[in-house]
Enzyme design. Structure first.
Site, PDB file in Angstrom:
ATOM      1  N   GLU A 604       0.805  -1.224   0.000  1.00 29.20           N
ATOM      2  CA  GLU A 604       0.000   0.000   0.000  1.00 29.20           C
ATOM      3  C   GLU A 604       0.834   1.269   0.000  1.00 29.20           C
ATOM      4  OE1 GLU A 604      -3.922  -0.477   2.205  1.00 29.20           O
ATOM      5  OE2 GLU A 604      -2.484  -1.288   3.640  1.00 29.20           O
ATOM      6  N   ASP A 628      -4.905   2.935  -1.173  1.00 22.22           N
ATOM      7  CA  ASP A 628      -3.864   3.655  -0.439  1.00 22.22           C
ATOM      8  C   ASP A 628      -2.623   3.860  -1.299  1.00 22.22           C
ATOM      9  OD1 ASP A 628      -4.669   4.533   2.119  1.00 22.22           O
ATOM     10  OD2 ASP A 628      -4.920   2.443   2.701  1.00 22.22           O
ATOM     11  N   CYS A 675      -6.732  -5.680  -4.140  1.00 27.91           N
ATOM     12  CA  CYS A 675      -8.046  -5.573  -3.498  1.00 27.91           C
ATOM     13  C   CYS A 675      -8.515  -4.126  -3.352  1.00 27.91           C
ATOM     14  CB  CYS A 675      -8.029  -6.271  -2.141  1.00 27.91           C
ATOM     15  SG  CYS A 675      -6.723  -5.692  -1.063  1.00 27.91           S
TER      16      CYS A 675
HETATM   17  C1  PEP Z   1      -6.601  -0.190  -0.193  1.00 27.77           C
HETATM   18  O1  PEP Z   1      -5.953   0.657   0.415  1.00 27.77           O
HETATM   19  O2  PEP Z   1      -6.604  -0.308  -1.440  1.00 27.77           O
HETATM   20  C2  PEP Z   1      -7.437  -1.139   0.539  1.00 27.77           C
HETATM   21  C3  PEP Z   1      -8.009  -2.150  -0.079  1.00 27.77           C
HETATM   22  O3  PEP Z   1      -7.629  -0.913   1.860  1.00 27.77           O
HETATM   23  P1  PEP Z   1      -8.596   0.208   2.458  1.00 27.77           P
HETATM   24  O4  PEP Z   1      -9.394   0.775   1.318  1.00 27.77           O
HETATM   25  O5  PEP Z   1      -9.442  -0.490   3.467  1.00 27.77           O
HETATM   26  O6  PEP Z   1      -7.653   1.177   3.046  1.00 27.77           O
HETATM   27 MG    MG Z   2      -5.670   0.509   2.574  1.00 28.44          MG
END
Ligand code: PEP
Ligand code: MG
Length: 760
Positions: A604, A628, A675
């Site tokens: 991230e 992120d 994801c």
């Molecule tokens: C992301 O950062 O892409 C992620 C899947 O986590 P979140 O959106 O929960 O920070």
């Molecule tokens: Mg994230």
């Protein structure tokens, strides 16, 4: 002078219409700068002219009559050049344009500055004086400052004017307000502004004699509010599962005798009347919470305010309640939407939600996503108090709201809505079909979950596994850290329905914009601060309980994968692994039949991109958190509407990083997934497939579209698109070419208009 400026801005802000706002501006600026004339011209998008909208000093009859084409007259020049023009004698300027009957011949010196809001020249602010002289630097700086400050206010008032119909001036159509997406989807409907039922801040203090009577009054008001909230909770019961329903329990508990209610009663016992006691208690809590940097805790202040107003409304029973009638296609608008407000609207009438404050992580947004209600949050410029009953278009994909929509825009969005509905229906048949390309490549499509409600939807959409279970979501809707047993039950509810398919549980990812009410984190720069694994490694007791619960929940199912968020250095992985080992050994010693789960890391932050091989050597899989990663690579806050236009996962730097991660991690033979939201975008998903991603994990709502995209292309062809797109140097070009390819592949139905296309 700063004070004068502040007062003008305040006065203008309070004006009821654009017309009166402009009148205030010209009269106050003329007085503050001691000039003979002050006028304001605004751009009329319909006729493409600058129109004299208000003047102090020129012939008032000309308001609405003087219309200058861009570049016409000195005013047009100021607008065209987007910079001030300061003249000793306006009449001798080559662009001078004399308007007969204006009285302008009496004024020689001229200073015009553009009024610019979000890069758009809204108009021109002009001051004039009789004698020949150049305005000095201080005066010029002052007018520029006034104009810059007033631009936002004018933009605001202009829209409001457009909404409330101004007789004299242009009516702005398609007034656009930027926020952030709370839940995807499009809605066309009428704004129902939910105002607080009672103005708590206006309640005076009052001493009383009959304390018993006052306590009774308060108790009965409290009971009625409890009843109201239970009714609201029940009305949502069909659409929400147990954990989300718990939000209403939290609400009710705030009214417990040993919480807010107890404090109010103590004040009543000291002789304060119920309304006053309530105000004092609520204000003191709101102040405490409101001062906190932590966005989650600030939202708690909203909840307390909401409860306070409800109790007050009941106490003021003789004052009639504001009765909201919810027409079909209601778009609920509020300064801050609370879960309780959401439940007050009959669900068959509610098509969208707009909240002036809050972010994609607010409770209301979490619930809206789970209920599938298009939502826009953080629309800070929306004049919420003035748009009740007006027509709105809500774009939950891009996080925008349009007021006073033109027939053209309405048709455009109505078509998108029809398409969405048609597409969703059409895609239902894909449920049991494989996500296989035309040339036979199978692309594993997994889902992201958080609420229990998401599980059924995921299974219904034919998900092949869970690539990200955001475990912080159930933590967020609790009042304290859940016990190990509670967590075991909650995780089991996630693991069981998917077994034998994998469920990837992310360890607690709090901090940043995700906070727990019972674990405040106050920081100057939360996105770069104590978040994700940084918090849990500092609190091994929290981490260990969570990991133990995950392992216990997986006993006999053996489909658990554990994933670590916000890793920026390999030592964090080593430390987390040691704790996971410890939990595993403990459980084995305790006689449990748990097996070693696969452990992975989220990529991230840029540091993790460059160290992806070192990371991959330590784990079983990696998964890119593109939300992120985009934020950190582009240095763009993912929750800030002001920079939302810069946030783009098709930015060439992001694409390069994504390609780098998968290529490098594969050298270490680990599975590479993604994801973030990009995986749920059909075009994005295809590019990721071509890059070599082994798993795409997305929100269930997006899965059918992505499956449809995968089934409509040849992998070999998409690899060619990718090669071409990776060579481009700007996100908009990438998006445009990708759309071309999707169209050529016969996938136009899956295209959603990009924000740039929406600008029209
Ligand atoms: C992301 O950062 O892409 C992620 C899947 O986590 P979140 O959106 O929960 O920070
Ligand atoms: Mg994230």
């Amino acid at each position: 002078m700063l004070d004068v400026l502040r007062r003008i801005v305040q006065e203008v802000n309070a004006a009821a219409s654009l017309e009166s706002a402009l009148k205030i501006i010209v009269s106050r600026v003329q007085r503050a700068m001691k000039t003979h004339v002050c006028s304001v011209y605004l751009f009329d998008a319909n006729t493409q002219h600058y129109v004299l909208m208000a003047t102090e000093g020129l012939n008032p009859k000309l308001v609405g009559q003087v219309r200058l084409a861009p570049s016409e007259g000195i005013v047009g020049k100021v607008a065209a050049r987007a910079e001030p023009i300061n003249l000793e004698d306006a009449a001798s300027h080559p662009s001078y344009y004399f308007v007969s009957g204006s009285g302008e011949e009496n004024y020689h010196s001229f200073l015009g500055v553009p009024i610019i809001h979000q890069r758009n020249v809204l108009g021109v602010l002009v001051v004039q004086q009789k004698h020949r002289r150049r305005f000095d630097e201080g005066e010029e700086a002052l007018l520029v400052t006034m104009s810059a400050q007033l631009a936002g206010v004018i933009a605001h008032a202009e829209v409001t004017g457009g909404i409330s119909v101004s007789e004299t001036g242009p009516v702005r159509q398609d007034a656009k307000f930027d926020g952030v997406s709370g839940a995807p989807g499009v809605a066309l409907g009428n704004a129902v502004v939910v105002a607080p039922p009672a103005d708590l801040d206006g309640v005076p203090d009052q001493q009383i004699e009959d304390i018993e009577h006052e306590l009774e009054r308060f108790s009965s008001a409290l009971e009625q509010v409890r009843h109201d909230i239970r009714v609201v909770g029940r009305s949502l019961a069909k659409r929400l599962k147990g954990e989300e329903q718990a939000l209403f329990d939290v609400y009710l508990r705030m009214l417990d005798d040993n919480a807010l209610a107890g404090e109010v009663m103590a004040k009543i016992r000291q002789g304060q009347w119920a309304q006053g006691a309530l105000r004092q208690v609520v204000q003191s809590h709101v102040q405490k919470f409101g001062l906190m940097d932590d966005p989650y805790l600030r939202e708690r202040a909203t909840d307390i305010k909401d409860l306070g107003r409800r109790v007050l409304a009941r106490l003021q029973e003789d004052t009639p309640d504001i009765c909201h009638i919810f027409p079909p296609n209601t778009i609920l608008v509020a300064e801050e939407i609370t879960p309780a407000m959401l439940g007050e609207v009959p669900t068959d009438r509610l098509v969208g939600l707009v909240s002036v404050l809050g972010s994609g992580n607010s409770h209301a947004a979490i619930l809206a996503r789970s209920m599938g209600i298009p939502t826009v949050m953080g629309v800070v410029d929306l004049p919420a108090t003035r748009i009740h009953g007006k027509q709105l278009i809500l774009d939950g994909f891009t996080g925008r709201v349009f007021a006073n929509p033109s027939p053209e825009l309405t048709l455009h969005y109505a078509e998108i809505l029809r398409e969405e509905t048609r597409l969703t229906k059409g895609l239902e048949s894909l449920r049991d079909k494989p996500a296989r390309t035309l040339d036979g490549y199978d692309m594993p499509l997994w889902v992201n979950t958080g609420l229990v409600t998401d599980i059924a939807l995921a299974l219904d959409r034919g998900a092949q596994g869970v690539g990200l279970y955001r475990t912080e979501v159930p933590f967020m809707i609790k009042e304290c850290f859940p016990s190990e047993q509670e967590q075991v039950e909650s995780y089991r509810r996630h693991l069981e329905p998917f077994a034998p398919q994998s469920v990837t549980m992310r360890t607690l990812d709090i901090g940043g914009d995700k906070a727990l009410p019972y674990f405040p984190i106050e920081e100057q720069n939360p996105s770069l601060g104590w978040r994700g694994v940084r918090v849990t490694l500092d609190h091994p007791e929290i981490f260990l309980v969570q990991v133990r619960a995950m392992l216990l929940a997986s006993e006999g199912l053996d489909n658990l994968r554990i994933m670590l968020p916000m890793i920026s250095t390999v030592t964090e992985i080593d430390e987390a692994m040691a704790l996971i080992e410890q939990a595993f050994a403990e459980l084995n010693d305790e006689g449990h039949q748990v097996i070693q789960p696969e452990v992975g890391v989220m990529i991230e932050v840029p540091a993790a991109v460059y160290q992806v091989r070192d990371i991959a050597r330590r784990v079983d899989f990696v998964s890119v958190g593109s939300n992120d990663l985009t934020q950190y690579l582009l240095a763009v806050d993912r929750n800030n509407p002001r920079v939302a236009g810069l946030y783009n996962h098709f930015h060439p730097a992001v694409l390069q990083a994504l390609q780098f991660v998968v290529t490098e991690a594969h050298r270490e033979d680990v599975q590479v997934g993604i994801c973030g939201e990009m995986a749920g975008d059909p075009g994005g998903a295809l590019l990721l497939m071509a890059m070599g991603y082994d798993v795409l994990s997305m929100s269930s709502n997006n899965l059918p579209r992505v499956k449809s995209a995968v089934r409509g292309v040849n992998l070999t062809e998409v690899r060619e698109w990718l090669t071409e797109l990776l060579a481009l140097d700007c996100p908009q070009h990438v998006e445009a070419r990708l759309s071309d390819h999707l169209r050529a592949a016969g996938l136009s139905r899956l295209l959603r208009p990009s924000p740039a296309e929406m600008e029209r």
